[in-house]
Design a protein around this motif. Sequence first.
Motif, mmCIF file in Angstrom:
data_model
loop_
_atom_site.group_PDB
_atom_site.id
_atom_site.type_symbol
_atom_site.label_atom_id
_atom_site.label_comp_id
_atom_site.label_asym_id
_atom_site.label_seq_id
_atom_site.Cartn_x
_atom_site.Cartn_y
_atom_site.Cartn_z
ATOM 1 N N GLU A 54 0.718 -1.325 -0.080
ATOM 2 C CA GLU A 54 0.010 0.126 -0.240
ATOM 3 C C GLU A 54 0.976 1.257 -0.737
ATOM 4 O OE1 GLU A 54 -3.847 -0.488 1.913
ATOM 5 O OE2 GLU A 54 -3.814 1.136 3.266
ATOM 6 N N VAL A 114 -5.594 -3.956 0.729
ATOM 7 C CA VAL A 114 -4.593 -3.233 -0.034
ATOM 8 C C VAL A 114 -5.493 -2.218 -0.648
ATOM 9 C CG1 VAL A 114 -3.009 -2.139 -1.397
ATOM 10 C CG2 VAL A 114 -2.243 -4.699 -0.065
ATOM 11 N N SER A 115 -5.684 -1.321 0.042
ATOM 12 C CA SER A 115 -6.961 -0.606 -0.284
ATOM 13 C C SER A 115 -6.693 0.124 -1.711
ATOM 14 C CB SER A 115 -6.717 0.980 0.823
ATOM 15 O OG SER A 115 -5.698 1.499 0.809
ATOM 16 N N ASN A 116 -5.695 0.925 -2.250
ATOM 17 C CA ASN A 116 -5.744 0.992 -3.163
ATOM 18 C C ASN A 116 -5.093 -0.017 -4.482
ATOM 19 O OD1 ASN A 116 -3.326 0.793 -1.907
ATOM 20 N ND2 ASN A 116 -2.348 2.899 -2.493
ATOM 21 N N GLU A 139 1.604 4.083 -3.103
ATOM 22 C CA GLU A 139 0.806 5.129 -2.316
ATOM 23 C C GLU A 139 2.263 6.289 -3.615
ATOM 24 O OE1 GLU A 139 -2.084 6.799 -1.071
ATOM 25 O OE2 GLU A 139 -1.617 8.723 -0.939
#
Length: 386
Positions: A156, A191-193, A160
């Motif tokens: 992540e 993994v948020s992104n 980012e």
Amino acid sequence: MGKRIFVFDTTLRDGEQVPGCQLNTEEKIIVAKALDELGVDVIEAGFPVSSPGDFNSVVEITKAVTRPTICALTRAKEADINIAGEALRFAKRSRIHTGIGSSDIHIEHKLRSTRENILEMAVAAVKQAKKVVHEVEFFCEDAGRADQAFLARMVEAVIEAGADVVNIPDTTGYMLPWQYGERIKYLMDNVSNIDKAILSAHCHNDLGLATANSLAALQNGARQVECTINGIGERAGNTALEEVVMAMECHKETLGLETGINHKKLVPISHLVSTLMRMQVQSNKAIVGRNAFAHSSGIHQDGFLKHRETYEIIDPAAVGADSSSIILTARSGRAALNHRLATIGYMLSKDQLDQAYTQFLDMADHLRKVEDENLHELMRGKVYAK
Ligand code: KIV
Ligand code: ZN
């Protein structure tokens, strides 16, 4: 149309690390051109900071080959990254492959650092690489043995920071296929992104599972596979390009995956790399080994002669191999002997074949393999008409 998988070839970097397999710049350019014709998406051309020769090879490859992305490896160090950027300055599409250890074994014993410090170094490396090339790939070294939650944090954080591709290497070739597949799925789900980058599979073959592990990763969401021609690489090697690509091709309906590889070039490039690197391909190597399309037992030969697909899942012509062969040994049957004799001009009746077969078995018990000249000898002086 299947989901497009990007093929990242590291024959000239991970493959070239094999002792005794080093290539000079001219030879590397020959291999890079062949990889271009093969249709790979990314060529990892070297590790420029490692030596002036490797730096120069990367520069020359960027000049000679323009379709695929040209990639260079670095450690997560500003100096390495700047040198790689310099080596890639002529590339039409350039990529830096930077990274650092992600497992506690690597963090504590190799890097003598802490997880937090490593995360900072990872982010700084990606930000620096972003300034000097078109694309950035980050490798989480030894991801196979890393703590899963920490690995997700690292992935992540580097996305980012701008990583376009995140490589999840099973550096030590330790994982089982379902474990590696689950690891990729965990990252895809946690993994948020993750939608801002793609995950890459990079497997080593210490347990002979590199191809299986790569396929498990692709089934679970990885979009890039890293591999080498003939599976060469550190220790037991890397995922063999020809194996993972043909597995996708043979199972395209089930897997729904496709690549841009021109399959007919697989055997020719295998021979080229083997010759230039002075590294023989084992005879029973899948797809490209000398025996990959050779049939030697009587039962198999009989079936094959009735219908090729009884014992062949790939048409040798589809991968650029010579036609299938029937090897005559003491395990061969009448059908194979009859076929070979007819091919070299001897048409035998059933009784003649029975007699010849008995003599053939005597001969074959003393020879490892019966060649055409041995068959001519067998037939010479006999009553059989030629
Ligand atoms: O096996 C590995 O972890 C590597 C990295 C340098 C990508 O080759
Ligand atoms: Zn590797």
